[in-house]
Scaffold this motif. Sequence first.
Motif, PDB file in Angstrom:
ATOM      1  N   ILE A 159      48.962  11.846  42.794  1.00 27.44           N
ATOM      2  CA  ILE A 159      48.367  12.348  44.039  1.00 27.44           C
ATOM      3  C   ILE A 159      48.118  13.847  43.883  1.00 27.44           C
ATOM      4  O   ILE A 159      48.879  14.544  43.202  1.00 27.44           O
ATOM      5  N   THR A 160      47.051  14.350  44.488  1.00 27.05           N
ATOM      6  CA  THR A 160      46.650  15.749  44.348  1.00 27.05           C
ATOM      7  C   THR A 160      47.308  16.611  45.426  1.00 27.05           C
ATOM      8  O   THR A 160      47.247  16.284  46.612  1.00 27.05           O
ATOM      9  N   THR A 161      47.917  17.704  45.001  1.00 28.50           N
ATOM     10  CA  THR A 161      48.576  18.622  45.932  1.00 28.50           C
ATOM     11  C   THR A 161      47.539  19.503  46.626  1.00 28.50           C
ATOM     12  O   THR A 161      46.382  19.583  46.194  1.00 28.50           O
ATOM     13  N   VAL A 162      47.953  20.199  47.678  1.00 30.01           N
ATOM     14  CA  VAL A 162      47.040  21.111  48.369  1.00 30.01           C
ATOM     15  C   VAL A 162      46.640  22.265  47.455  1.00 30.01           C
ATOM     16  O   VAL A 162      45.607  22.890  47.671  1.00 30.01           O
ATOM     17  N   ALA A 163      47.418  22.539  46.419  1.00 31.21           N
ATOM     18  CA  ALA A 163      47.090  23.589  45.454  1.00 31.21           C
ATOM     19  C   ALA A 163      46.097  23.114  44.402  1.00 31.21           C
ATOM     20  O   ALA A 163      45.623  23.901  43.595  1.00 31.21           O
ATOM     21  N   GLY A 164      45.771  21.814  44.402  1.00 27.74           N
ATOM     22  CA  GLY A 164      44.797  21.287  43.459  1.00 27.74           C
ATOM     23  C   GLY A 164      45.377  20.697  42.186  1.00 27.74           C
ATOM     24  O   GLY A 164      44.631  20.208  41.349  1.00 27.74           O
ATOM     25  N   THR A 165      46.671  20.741  42.027  1.00 25.80           N
ATOM     26  CA  THR A 165      47.301  20.115  40.863  1.00 25.80           C
ATOM     27  C   THR A 165      47.677  18.681  41.225  1.00 25.80           C
ATOM     28  O   THR A 165      47.627  18.292  42.390  1.00 25.80           O
ATOM     29  N   THR A 166      48.050  17.899  40.236  1.00 27.67           N
ATOM     30  CA  THR A 166      48.463  16.531  40.524  1.00 27.67           C
ATOM     31  C   THR A 166      49.954  16.362  40.262  1.00 27.67           C
ATOM     32  O   THR A 166      50.524  17.037  39.415  1.00 27.67           O
ATOM     33  N   GLU A 167      50.545  15.483  41.039  1.00 31.88           N
ATOM     34  CA  GLU A 167      51.955  15.136  40.891  1.00 31.88           C
ATOM     35  C   GLU A 167      52.079  13.625  40.904  1.00 31.88           C
ATOM     36  O   GLU A 167      51.210  12.937  41.452  1.00 31.88           O
ATOM     37  N   THR A 168      53.155  13.121  40.351  1.00 28.90           N
ATOM     38  CA  THR A 168      53.415  11.692  40.443  1.00 28.90           C
ATOM     39  C   THR A 168      54.530  11.450  41.450  1.00 28.90           C
ATOM     40  O   THR A 168      55.477  12.234  41.541  1.00 28.90           O
ATOM     41  N   ILE A 169      54.371  10.394  42.217  1.00 28.76           N
ATOM     42  CA  ILE A 169      55.351  10.012  43.230  1.00 28.76           C
ATOM     43  C   ILE A 169      55.794   8.591  42.911  1.00 28.76           C
ATOM     44  O   ILE A 169      54.951   7.709  42.707  1.00 28.76           O
ATOM     45  N   PRO A 170      57.087   8.347  42.870  1.00 29.40           N
ATOM     46  CA  PRO A 170      57.547   6.970  42.639  1.00 29.40           C
ATOM     47  C   PRO A 170      57.197   6.075  43.826  1.00 29.40           C
ATOM     48  O   PRO A 170      57.234   6.512  44.976  1.00 29.40           O
ATOM     49  N   VAL A 171      56.824   4.831  43.532  1.00 28.79           N
ATOM     50  CA  VAL A 171      56.478   3.860  44.570  1.00 28.79           C
ATOM     51  C   VAL A 171      57.208   2.546  44.288  1.00 28.79           C
ATOM     52  O   VAL A 171      57.747   2.350  43.205  1.00 28.79           O
ATOM     53  N   ALA A 172      57.169   1.648  45.259  1.00 28.56           N
ATOM     54  CA  ALA A 172      57.799   0.339  45.103  1.00 28.56           C
ATOM     55  C   ALA A 172      56.791  -0.752  45.446  1.00 28.56           C
ATOM     56  O   ALA A 172      55.767  -0.497  46.084  1.00 28.56           O
ATOM     57  N   ASP A 173      57.071  -1.954  45.011  1.00 33.80           N
ATOM     58  CA  ASP A 173      56.293  -3.146  45.355  1.00 33.80           C
ATOM     59  C   ASP A 173      54.813  -3.017  44.998  1.00 33.80           C
ATOM     60  O   ASP A 173      53.943  -3.471  45.750  1.00 33.80           O
ATOM     61  N   PHE A 174      54.513  -2.421  43.856  1.00 35.18           N
ATOM     62  CA  PHE A 174      53.124  -2.195  43.458  1.00 35.18           C
ATOM     63  C   PHE A 174      52.462  -3.514  43.068  1.00 35.18           C
ATOM     64  O   PHE A 174      53.011  -4.310  42.323  1.00 35.18           O
ATOM     65  N   GLU A 175      51.249  -3.711  43.586  1.00 36.43           N
ATOM     66  CA  GLU A 175      50.417  -4.859  43.233  1.00 36.43           C
ATOM     67  C   GLU A 175      48.991  -4.335  43.134  1.00 36.43           C
ATOM     68  O   GLU A 175      48.486  -3.731  44.083  1.00 36.43           O
ATOM     69  N   GLY A 176      48.336  -4.532  41.988  1.00 35.39           N
ATOM     70  CA  GLY A 176      46.997  -3.996  41.824  1.00 35.39           C
ATOM     71  C   GLY A 176      46.097  -4.870  40.986  1.00 35.39           C
ATOM     72  O   GLY A 176      46.563  -5.718  40.225  1.00 35.39           O
ATOM     73  N   ILE A 177      44.787  -4.648  41.143  1.00 37.15           N
ATOM     74  CA  ILE A 177      43.775  -5.321  40.346  1.00 37.15           C
ATOM     75  C   ILE A 177      42.748  -4.288  39.909  1.00 37.15           C
ATOM     76  O   ILE A 177      42.566  -3.253  40.546  1.00 37.15           O
ATOM     77  N   ASP A 178      42.065  -4.586  38.814  1.00 34.10           N
ATOM     78  CA  ASP A 178      41.024  -3.705  38.302  1.00 34.10           C
ATOM     79  C   ASP A 178      40.098  -4.535  37.433  1.00 34.10           C
ATOM     80  O   ASP A 178      40.423  -5.661  37.058  1.00 34.10           O
ATOM     81  N   ALA A 179      38.949  -3.972  37.094  1.00 30.76           N
ATOM     82  CA  ALA A 179      37.996  -4.637  36.219  1.00 30.76           C
ATOM     83  C   ALA A 179      37.288  -3.594  35.379  1.00 30.76           C
ATOM     84  O   ALA A 179      36.999  -2.495  35.855  1.00 30.76           O
ATOM     85  N   ASP A 180      37.008  -3.941  34.136  1.00 30.48           N
ATOM     86  CA  ASP A 180      36.290  -3.034  33.245  1.00 30.48           C
ATOM     87  C   ASP A 180      34.808  -2.959  33.599  1.00 30.48           C
ATOM     88  O   ASP A 180      34.113  -2.051  33.165  1.00 30.48           O
ATOM     89  N   SER A 181      34.310  -3.918  34.384  1.00 31.48           N
ATOM     90  CA  SER A 181      32.887  -3.985  34.678  1.00 31.48           C
ATOM     91  C   SER A 181      32.410  -2.882  35.621  1.00 31.48           C
ATOM     92  O   SER A 181      31.218  -2.601  35.681  1.00 31.48           O
ATOM     93  N   SER A 182      33.319  -2.265  36.377  1.00 26.35           N
ATOM     94  CA  SER A 182      32.939  -1.193  37.293  1.00 26.35           C
ATOM     95  C   SER A 182      34.165  -0.341  37.615  1.00 26.35           C
ATOM     96  O   SER A 182      35.235  -0.897  37.863  1.00 26.35           O
ATOM     97  N   PRO A 183      34.008   0.975  37.670  1.00 26.30           N
ATOM     98  CA  PRO A 183      35.144   1.812  38.043  1.00 26.30           C
ATOM     99  C   PRO A 183      35.506   1.694  39.521  1.00 26.30           C
ATOM    100  O   PRO A 183      36.561   2.145  39.937  1.00 26.30           O
ATOM    101  N   LEU A 184      34.652   1.061  40.322  1.00 28.00           N
ATOM    102  CA  LEU A 184      34.908   0.937  41.754  1.00 28.00           C
ATOM    103  C   LEU A 184      35.708  -0.312  42.114  1.00 28.00           C
ATOM    104  O   LEU A 184      35.982  -0.556  43.279  1.00 28.00           O
TER     105      LEU A 184
END
Length: 154
Positions: A41-66
């Motif tokens: 996630i991007t901070t207000v200063a413009g840098t990025t940080e990682t935040i731990p999360v739980a119960d992650f479920e995701g999908i993606d496809a190589d056919s489109s970045p969207l």
Amino acid sequence: MNGKWAAGSIVSAAVIAGAAMYYLQVYGFYEPVNAQQEVTITTVAGTTETIPVADFEGIDADSSPLRFRACFTMPVSLGTLTESYEIAEDAVPLNGPGWFECYDAAAIGAALEAGDAVAFLGQRDITRGVDRIIAVMRDGRAYAWHQLNGTLEN
């Protein structure tokens, strides 16, 4: 009689092609994203940080970045997030496939409009012209998707 066979062949081919296109668009290209333990996630200063999360479920496809969609639980309070991280003012959740049940673009969009959720910039230009957006509900449920950032216009 020959006309019936020709017409039947054309109709059959169209039905098979239509079914194949439907399957490929709705199911064929998507793959599950390995369960992640953190999000960027991007901070207000413009840098990025990682935040731990739980119960992650995701999908993606190589056919489109969207095509990326994700659902997870954010352990950080919404108040802390709004003070520390960049808010995405133009966030519009993109529809996902109906079979990915945890992600409902209409409900997420309604929560954003009603102020029951806040959208943050996850990562700018995750792919050229595409940002990752993270929407967090007041109860800690969170959703992520990719959307165009307008840098490729004109």
